[in-house]
Enzyme design. Structure first.
Site, PDB file in Angstrom:
ATOM      1  N   GLY A  21      78.300  -7.390 -46.172  1.00 40.72           N
ATOM      2  CA  GLY A  21      77.585  -8.708 -45.983  1.00 40.72           C
ATOM      3  C   GLY A  21      76.162  -8.542 -45.903  1.00 40.72           C
ATOM      4  O   GLY A  21      75.479  -9.318 -45.130  1.00 40.72           O
ATOM      5  N   ALA A  22      75.341  -7.892 -46.565  1.00 39.08           N
ATOM      6  CA  ALA A  22      74.262  -7.567 -46.388  1.00 39.08           C
ATOM      7  C   ALA A  22      73.199  -8.489 -47.344  1.00 39.08           C
ATOM      8  O   ALA A  22      71.932  -8.211 -47.131  1.00 39.08           O
ATOM      9  CB  ALA A  22      73.762  -6.126 -46.751  1.00 39.08           C
ATOM     10  N   GLY A  25      71.803 -13.126 -43.340  1.00 45.27           N
ATOM     11  CA  GLY A  25      71.798 -13.029 -42.064  1.00 45.27           C
ATOM     12  C   GLY A  25      71.777 -11.803 -41.535  1.00 45.27           C
ATOM     13  O   GLY A  25      70.798 -10.842 -41.685  1.00 45.27           O
ATOM     14  N   GLY A  27      73.263  -8.742 -41.657  1.00 46.85           N
ATOM     15  CA  GLY A  27      73.320  -7.692 -42.699  1.00 46.85           C
ATOM     16  C   GLY A  27      72.234  -7.525 -43.569  1.00 46.85           C
ATOM     17  O   GLY A  27      71.737  -6.253 -43.541  1.00 46.85           O
ATOM     18  N   SER A 137      82.437  -9.936 -31.573  1.00 46.45           N
ATOM     19  CA  SER A 137      81.826 -11.292 -31.141  1.00 46.45           C
ATOM     20  C   SER A 137      82.318 -11.525 -29.906  1.00 46.45           C
ATOM     21  O   SER A 137      83.322 -11.193 -29.382  1.00 46.45           O
ATOM     22  CB  SER A 137      82.415 -12.422 -32.143  1.00 46.45           C
ATOM     23  N   TYR A 163      89.684 -17.332 -35.612  1.00 44.81           N
ATOM     24  CA  TYR A 163      88.579 -16.507 -35.531  1.00 44.81           C
ATOM     25  C   TYR A 163      88.557 -15.808 -34.511  1.00 44.81           C
ATOM     26  O   TYR A 163      88.173 -14.523 -34.426  1.00 44.81           O
ATOM     27  CB  TYR A 163      87.437 -17.688 -35.398  1.00 44.81           C
TER      28      TYR A 163
END
Length: 292
Positions: A21-22, A25, A27, A137, A163
């Site tokens: 996920g880079a 955000g 990442g 999280s 989630y």
């Protein structure tokens, strides 16, 4: 630890990091900081074009590879193209999305956030030399692992509990992985981290009224640069201890600098962790092989 920042990252030359996920955000911030410290970084992105935008200014230290964690074929293809990696940062994720399915039929949040990273880590484990960092999280506190129906095939779908389940699964996995690595005599360690409340693109993709609500809330959130510090510390600090959870040091862990934080009792339930591990191997078809 005292007010650790990205400037405290020691020289990472000669080391390779994979960051999922880079392309945006946390990442993207993590990839930039690692490359700035001399590391070679593989930006593992579903959106390759956006990943290239992040990688371009980083020069030869960064390369982009296609990875869709919601598709196990993509995970396997990505893993097959990695020769060696010092640190795997399981950063990517989706949050509070509508009821959707991955390519393999899993509930999207559990399938992407947990099962995709579980499979990726297992497929790369024989090539990881230092550590695995898995992002969780504060919302893990809302989660309960329903081993009878983790993919919401028989119960009513509720986006926030789903989630929370995925983020609790991230923690259970990170802790269980560290225990299994230690039991095998491996030098590799596993840590978890969370960003507090940070302003990232994650909050704007729920396809609901929550996009607007969290957009307003982002005015009070800390920056993505601050939110990335816990995972950067977990990924690079020589004194980071396996089996720990790193988060912000401010009030209610919403903002601040990295420190070791606590997680709830559910995340430390070893029986649930072992059962989740077995179910994850069954669902993904990825069986871990531990070597010292």
């Amino acid at each position: 630890m005292t007010k650790w920042t990205a400037q405290d990252i020691v020289d990472q030359q000669g080391r390779t990091f994979v960051v999922t996920g880079a392309n945006s955000g946390l990442g993207a911030v993590t990839a930039r900081a690692l490359a700035g410290a001399g590391a070679d970084v593989v930006l593992a992105c579903r959106d390759v074009a956006k990943g290239e935008e992040v990688a371009r200014p980083l020069g030869s230290r960064a390369r982009v590879r296609k990875l869709d964690l919601a598709d196990l074929d993509s995970v396997r293809e990505f893993a097959a193209g990695i020769d060696s990696v010092d640190v795997l940062v399981n950063n990517a994720g989706v949050m509070a999305v509508p009821n959707r399915r991955t390519a393999d039929g899993f509930e999207m949040q559990f399938g992407t956030n947990h099962l995709g990273h579980f499979a990726l880590t297992g497929l790369l484990l024989d090539r990881i030399t230092d550590r695995v960092v898995t992002m969780s999280s504060l919302m893990h506190r809302l989660g309960t692992i329903d081993l009878a129906d983790p993919n919401y095939e028989h119960r009513s779908y509720r986006r926030w509990p789903a989630y929370g389940q995925s983020k609790l699964a991230n923690l259970l996995f990170a802790y269980e992985l560290d225990r299994r690595l230690a039991a095998a005599g491996s030098a590799v360690k596993s840590l978890a981290a969370h960003p507090g409340y940070a302003s990232t693109g994650l909050q704007g993709h729920t396809d609901s009224v929550w996009d607007r609500v969290m957009g307003i809330g982002n005015l009070m959130a800390q920056s993505a640069e601050m939110g990335a510090l816990p995972e950067l510390y977990a990924a690079t600090a020589a004194d980071a201890v396996g089996g720990t959870f790193i988060g912000p040091d401010g009030p209610f862990e919403q903002r601040g600098y990295p420190k070791v934080v606590a997680s709830n009792a559910k995340s430390r339930d070893r029986a649930v962790a072992a059962a989740l591990w077995g179910e994850s191997e069954t669902l993904t078809g990825v069986t871990y092989e531990f070597e010292s």
